[in-house]
Structures are given as C-alpha cells and as structure tokens.
Design a protein around this motif. Structure first.
Motif, short mmCIF file in Angstrom:
data_model
loop_
_atom_site.label_atom_id
_atom_site.label_comp_id
_atom_site.label_asym_id
_atom_site.label_seq_id
_atom_site.Cartn_x
_atom_site.Cartn_y
_atom_site.Cartn_z
N ALA A 64 -1.38 -5.47 -9.87
CA ALA A 64 -2.27 -4.45 -10.43
C ALA A 64 -2.52 -3.34 -9.43
O ALA A 64 -2.62 -2.17 -9.81
CB ALA A 64 -3.58 -5.08 -10.88
N ARG A 68 -2.05 0.69 -10.02
CA ARG A 68 -3.06 1.71 -9.70
C ARG A 68 -2.49 2.76 -8.74
O ARG A 68 -2.69 3.96 -8.94
CB ARG A 68 -4.29 1.05 -9.10
CG ARG A 68 -5.12 0.32 -10.12
CD ARG A 68 -6.39 -0.26 -9.48
NE ARG A 68 -6.94 -1.24 -10.38
CZ ARG A 68 -6.68 -2.54 -10.33
NH1 ARG A 68 -5.88 -3.03 -9.41
NH2 ARG A 68 -7.22 -3.37 -11.20
N GLU A 82 -7.15 2.73 -16.25
CA GLU A 82 -7.45 1.31 -16.44
C GLU A 82 -8.64 1.12 -17.39
O GLU A 82 -8.63 0.23 -18.24
CB GLU A 82 -7.71 0.63 -15.10
CG GLU A 82 -7.84 -0.88 -15.24
CD GLU A 82 -7.88 -1.59 -13.90
OE1 GLU A 82 -7.72 -2.83 -13.92
OE2 GLU A 82 -8.05 -0.95 -12.85
N PHE A 143 -2.16 -4.85 -17.38
CA PHE A 143 -2.27 -3.54 -16.75
C PHE A 143 -1.45 -3.46 -15.47
O PHE A 143 -0.89 -2.41 -15.15
CB PHE A 143 -3.74 -3.20 -16.43
CG PHE A 143 -3.91 -1.82 -15.88
CD1 PHE A 143 -3.81 -0.70 -16.70
CD2 PHE A 143 -4.13 -1.62 -14.52
CE1 PHE A 143 -3.95 0.58 -16.18
CE2 PHE A 143 -4.27 -0.34 -14.00
CZ PHE A 143 -4.18 0.76 -14.83
#
Length: 182
Positions: A64, A68, A82, A143
């Motif tokens: 993750a 990001r 997100e 995600f």
C-alpha cells in the motif's frame, strides 16, 4: 558485388518507408483529463518531470505504501485518492446508491461511450452502470495493488477509474472523484 547490388533496392525501400502510425488509445480507456492535474502542476517545477511518463506506464507494486508513493509521484495527494477509493468501495459493496453518487464526477463516462450527465440520470440507470462485474471488481480490489498512470487510478481491469481535477489555477486544491465506470 552482385550481392550488394541485390540488397540496394531493399535498403532504399526500408530507408524511405514511413514509420508505423501510433497506436490508437484503447476504446475503454478514460478520456484525457481536462485542466491540469495535481501531478501536471507539480511536474512543471519538479526536476524529475521527464521521468514521469515512463514511470506512469508501470504498475504499482503490492505494498500500500508503494501505491501511495506511486499516486503521489504521478497524480498527487494519495491520501485523497485512498479516501475516495475506500468511500466508493464501501458504498458500492453496501449498495448505498446515494453514497456512490457522492463519489462520482459528472459527466461520468460509462460503457459504450455514453456519458451520464447528473445524479438523477445516474440513479435511473444505476443497475446498468453498477453491474455485478463492477461490484466484483470494486469489492476485490486492494488499494495497495491499484494500477496508476497519468489517466488516474484504475480499479479492476478498468471497470472504474478515479482522477483528480484542480480547483484553482495553481492547483493547490484538487478534488478526486470517479470519472469512468464500465
């Protein structure tokens, strides 16, 4: 000498040939952004801007934090992406139509090249837009494993795309929303 004379026409033909035309974008890809995206605004002052197109074509890694970082470098403001991703996922999986609409930017690109112009039209066509395939793609997407490029964040195999729009000329404020559902 005969071998060279035999090759000359082929070499001349190759030298005079036109390069192949660039490939057309995929029919199901979201349209290019209008206005500057947060990443475009940042790229104009970032020394690494020349590397961004090559990096934009690569898929995000499994962590993750990598997602990001990738979003921050290509699009900007990963936290906002997100947040919208999680809100949209929760709404779609929970069947909360009103909450789904809150995460969508209109006009919305949908399957078949159509555009949904507003919340009312979206609600009337909800079942044809939020299909079982879309629900499955959204519910299964992590995600940390999203695909990211200059067109946005892709959910599933392109069933949903998120992207941001600058809200001011300097792009100091932006808004991330769902821009395509197919």
């Amino acid at each position: 000498m005969r071998k060279i004379a035999f090759l000359i026409p082929a070499l001349l033909l190759a030298a005079c040939s036109q390069p192949p035309a660039p490939a057309e974008p995929a029919a199901d890809a979201p349209p290019p952004m209008t206005g500057a995206t947060p990443a475009e605004a940042a790229a104009s002052t970032t020394p690494d801007a020349a590397a961004a197109p090559q990096a934009a074509a690569e898929q995000v890694g499994p962590e993750a934090d990598d997602a990001r970082a990738r979003i921050d470098s290509v699009l900007g403001d990963a936290a906002q992406y997100e947040k919208v991703f999680n809100a949209f996922r929760t709404a779609v999986v929970g069947g909360d139509r009103a909450a789904v609409v809150e995460e969508v930017r209109f006009p919305l690109n949908v399957a078949g090249g159509r555009k949904i112009t507003g919340p009312g039209e979206f609600q009337r066509n909800y079942e044809t837009i939020i299909t079982p395939a879309v629900v499955k793609a959204v519910s299964e997407q992590d995600f940390g494993k999203v695909f990211v490029n200059q067109q946005g964040v892709m959910i599933g195999d392109g069933q949903v795309w998120l992207n941001g729009t600058c809200l001011d000329a300097a792009c100091t404020r932006s808004e991330v929303k769902v821009i395509t559902i197919q």
